[in-house]
Write a protein that holds these residues in place. Structure first.
Motif, mmCIF file in Angstrom:
data_model
loop_
_atom_site.group_PDB
_atom_site.id
_atom_site.type_symbol
_atom_site.label_atom_id
_atom_site.label_comp_id
_atom_site.label_asym_id
_atom_site.label_seq_id
_atom_site.Cartn_x
_atom_site.Cartn_y
_atom_site.Cartn_z
ATOM 1 N N GLY A 42 6.385 40.258 -18.622
ATOM 2 C CA GLY A 42 6.475 39.887 -20.025
ATOM 3 C C GLY A 42 6.531 38.369 -20.157
ATOM 4 N N ALA A 43 7.036 37.899 -21.300
ATOM 5 C CA ALA A 43 7.075 36.461 -21.550
ATOM 6 C C ALA A 43 7.851 35.714 -20.471
ATOM 7 C CB ALA A 43 7.691 36.192 -22.926
ATOM 8 N N MET A 44 8.916 36.309 -19.980
ATOM 9 C CA MET A 44 9.709 35.684 -18.922
ATOM 10 C C MET A 44 9.106 35.946 -17.548
ATOM 11 S SD MET A 44 12.315 34.051 -20.247
ATOM 12 C CE MET A 44 13.511 33.941 -18.913
ATOM 13 N N GLY A 45 8.829 37.214 -17.255
ATOM 14 C CA GLY A 45 8.414 37.600 -15.920
ATOM 15 C C GLY A 45 7.138 36.929 -15.440
ATOM 16 N N ARG A 46 6.172 36.780 -16.336
ATOM 17 C CA ARG A 46 4.902 36.184 -15.904
ATOM 18 C C ARG A 46 5.089 34.732 -15.457
ATOM 19 N NH1 ARG A 46 1.393 36.818 -21.236
ATOM 20 N NH2 ARG A 46 2.635 38.729 -21.292
ATOM 21 N N ASN A 47 5.974 34.012 -16.140
ATOM 22 C CA ASN A 47 6.238 32.628 -15.750
ATOM 23 C C ASN A 47 7.032 32.544 -14.455
ATOM 24 O OD1 ASN A 47 4.992 31.198 -17.964
ATOM 25 N ND2 ASN A 47 6.614 31.980 -19.277
ATOM 26 N N MET A 48 7.972 33.447 -14.287
ATOM 27 C CA MET A 48 8.758 33.474 -13.054
ATOM 28 C C MET A 48 7.874 33.819 -11.867
ATOM 29 S SD MET A 48 11.947 35.406 -14.907
ATOM 30 C CE MET A 48 12.953 35.727 -13.463
ATOM 31 N N ALA A 49 6.989 34.810 -12.045
ATOM 32 C CA ALA A 49 6.079 35.198 -10.972
ATOM 33 C C ALA A 49 5.124 34.062 -10.625
ATOM 34 C CB ALA A 49 5.303 36.450 -11.373
ATOM 35 N N ALA A 50 4.665 33.335 -11.644
ATOM 36 C CA ALA A 50 3.763 32.210 -11.397
ATOM 37 C C ALA A 50 4.432 31.163 -10.518
ATOM 38 C CB ALA A 50 3.319 31.588 -12.721
ATOM 39 N N ASN A 51 5.721 30.938 -10.733
ATOM 40 C CA ASN A 51 6.430 29.977 -9.897
ATOM 41 C C ASN A 51 6.616 30.491 -8.472
ATOM 42 O OD1 ASN A 51 6.781 27.817 -11.706
ATOM 43 N ND2 ASN A 51 8.469 28.876 -12.722
ATOM 44 N N LEU A 52 6.753 31.809 -8.317
ATOM 45 C CA LEU A 52 6.874 32.369 -6.973
ATOM 46 C C LEU A 52 5.597 32.172 -6.155
ATOM 47 C CD1 LEU A 52 8.799 35.732 -7.526
ATOM 48 C CD2 LEU A 52 9.622 33.667 -6.394
ATOM 49 N N LEU A 53 4.476 32.074 -6.834
ATOM 50 C CA LEU A 53 3.218 31.841 -6.115
ATOM 51 C C LEU A 53 3.262 30.545 -5.322
ATOM 52 C CD1 LEU A 53 0.539 32.976 -8.732
ATOM 53 C CD2 LEU A 53 0.949 33.993 -6.478
ATOM 54 N N ARG A 54 4.112 29.621 -5.746
ATOM 55 C CA ARG A 54 4.234 28.356 -5.033
ATOM 56 C C ARG A 54 4.848 28.530 -3.659
ATOM 57 N NH1 ARG A 54 7.748 24.673 -7.536
ATOM 58 N NH2 ARG A 54 8.594 26.151 -9.035
ATOM 59 N N ALA A 55 5.416 29.709 -3.378
ATOM 60 C CA ALA A 55 5.999 29.945 -2.055
ATOM 61 C C ALA A 55 4.932 30.016 -0.979
ATOM 62 C CB ALA A 55 6.823 31.237 -2.059
ATOM 63 N N GLY A 56 3.687 30.268 -1.388
ATOM 64 C CA GLY A 56 2.597 30.347 -0.417
ATOM 65 C C GLY A 56 2.574 31.630 0.371
ATOM 66 N N GLU A 57 3.319 32.632 -0.088
ATOM 67 C CA GLU A 57 3.356 33.923 0.583
ATOM 68 C C GLU A 57 2.698 34.972 -0.311
ATOM 69 O OE1 GLU A 57 7.503 34.400 1.180
ATOM 70 O OE2 GLU A 57 7.589 33.073 2.914
ATOM 71 N N PRO A 58 2.221 36.073 0.266
ATOM 72 C CA PRO A 58 1.556 37.090 -0.554
ATOM 73 C C PRO A 58 2.484 37.610 -1.656
ATOM 74 C CG PRO A 58 1.209 37.503 1.785
ATOM 75 C CD PRO A 58 2.236 36.421 1.694
ATOM 76 N N LEU A 59 2.002 37.579 -2.885
ATOM 77 C CA LEU A 59 2.767 38.074 -4.028
ATOM 78 C C LEU A 59 1.982 39.201 -4.676
ATOM 79 C CD1 LEU A 59 5.097 37.896 -6.110
ATOM 80 C CD2 LEU A 59 3.677 36.281 -7.393
ATOM 81 N N ARG A 60 2.561 40.402 -4.667
ATOM 82 C CA ARG A 60 1.909 41.572 -5.261
ATOM 83 C C ARG A 60 2.555 41.842 -6.620
ATOM 84 N NH1 ARG A 60 1.779 45.646 -0.942
ATOM 85 N NH2 ARG A 60 -0.030 44.465 -0.304
ATOM 86 N N VAL A 61 1.737 41.985 -7.669
ATOM 87 C CA VAL A 61 2.274 42.084 -9.023
ATOM 88 C C VAL A 61 1.802 43.363 -9.705
ATOM 89 C CG1 VAL A 61 2.475 39.591 -9.304
ATOM 90 C CG2 VAL A 61 0.354 40.725 -9.976
ATOM 91 N N TRP A 62 2.661 43.882 -10.593
ATOM 92 C CA TRP A 62 2.312 45.046 -11.411
ATOM 93 C C TRP A 62 2.945 44.900 -12.774
ATOM 94 C CZ3 TRP A 62 4.785 48.809 -14.234
ATOM 95 C CH2 TRP A 62 3.971 49.866 -14.684
ATOM 96 N N ASN A 63 2.221 45.367 -13.794
ATOM 97 C CA ASN A 63 2.713 45.370 -15.171
ATOM 98 C C ASN A 63 1.998 46.486 -15.916
ATOM 99 O OD1 ASN A 63 4.426 43.834 -17.140
ATOM 100 N ND2 ASN A 63 2.477 43.725 -18.232
#
Length: 292
Positions: free
Chosen positions: A9-30
């Motif tokens: 949602g409005a919060m989660g998408r931004n938080m997940a985007a910042n996790l992408l900076r970890a450089g590790e595989p990020l799997r997402v579902w909504n």
């Protein structure tokens, strides 16, 4: 480590985007596809089903409430898909009772459980400046701390039992809603005497509450009567106040202001204004005062 994120949602998408900076595989579902597509374009991996997002070392969830979390995590098979030794970090504002149930279920599955609700609106989440309220076994928090550092400016620890973080978040939200209601009623009072709200609110922000982002941010919205688009709706505020009252009742703690706020929010939601921002409590106060 592999990481996953459910609830964009409005919060989660931004938080997940910042996790992408970890450089590790990020799997997402909504449930809706649009935020998934946006994150996939930035390098995230798409999970076709929620349980696929659970097949990771660390899963973050940011779902609307108890019911949504139960539906996805339990009914959707996510918890069953998680491997023993993996960690689930629930960053949503849920009830204290539900947090206890979740901790027990995760323990039965040998999956770590950390509660980590946050303080901050969607713009704060986008900037990675959330305050994260964390509770759970210390060694689990240590394992996910570097991810917290990507999403927030500070992690506040509140104990070894996950529900302690949820209790702290509800208590913090109680003070927030009280502050907005107080500003709304104060503005209605000064307006009745011909005083401009913006000047009065500037006085508060530069004296009693100097340096307070709540009074500065919400005060500006109240002065400008800027209640949409909403960053946090009156409906969500009502949900949180109900959770506060439930937590207080369970611990024999009377919350007099909480009961008043519940009725005010309920009236606003029932009058069709539930999707306005929480700052619209000032609009409700103005209406009670007979002010347009």
């Amino acid at each position: 480590m592999t990481i996953g994120f459910i609830g964009l949602g409005a919060m989660g998408r931004n938080m997940a985007a910042n996790l992408l900076r970890a450089g590790e595989p990020l799997r997402v579902w909504n449930r809706s596809a649009e935020p998934v597509e946006a994150l996939v374009a930035k390098g995230a991996l798409r999970a076709e089903h929620p349980f696929e997002a659970g097949r990771v070392d660390v899963l973050f969830t940011m779902l609307a409430d108890d019911a949504a979390t139960r539906s996805v995590l339990i009914d959707g098979g996510v918890l069953d898909a998680m491997a023993p030794g993996s960690i689930h970090v629930n960053m949503a504002t849920v009830s204290v009772g539900f947090a206890r149930q979740m901790a027990q279920l995760h323990q039965q599955k040998e999956v770590g459980y950390v509660a980590a609700p946050v303080l901050g609106r969607f713009d704060v989440a986008a900037a990675g400046n959330l305050n994260i309220l964390a509770a759970g076994p210390g060694h689990l928090i240590e394992r996910v701390q570097r991810y917290f550092d990507l999403m927030g400016q500070k992690t506040w620890r509140f104990g070894d039992a996950p529900e302690q973080a949820n209790a702290a978040k509800l208590a913090a939200n109680l003070t927030l809603v009280c502050a907005i209601e107080a500003m709304g009623e104060a503005v209605a009072l000064v307006r009745a005497y011909g005083i401009a709200p913006d000047g009065f609110l500037e006085l508060l922000c530069q004296t009693f509450f100097a340096g307070s982002p709540v009074y500065k941010g919400y005060g500006a919205m109240i002065a400008q009567q800027r209640y949409s688009p909403a960053g946090f709706t009156l409906t969500l505020g009502l949900k949180d106040v109900n959770l506060m009252l439930e937590a207080g009742q369970a611990a024999s703690v009377p919350l007099a202001f909480g009961n008043v706020l519940r009725q005010l929010l309920l009236d606003a939601v029932q009058s069709g204004e539930g999707e306005l921002d929480l700052a619209a409590l000032a609009k409700v106060a103005a209406g009670r005062a007979g002010q347009a």
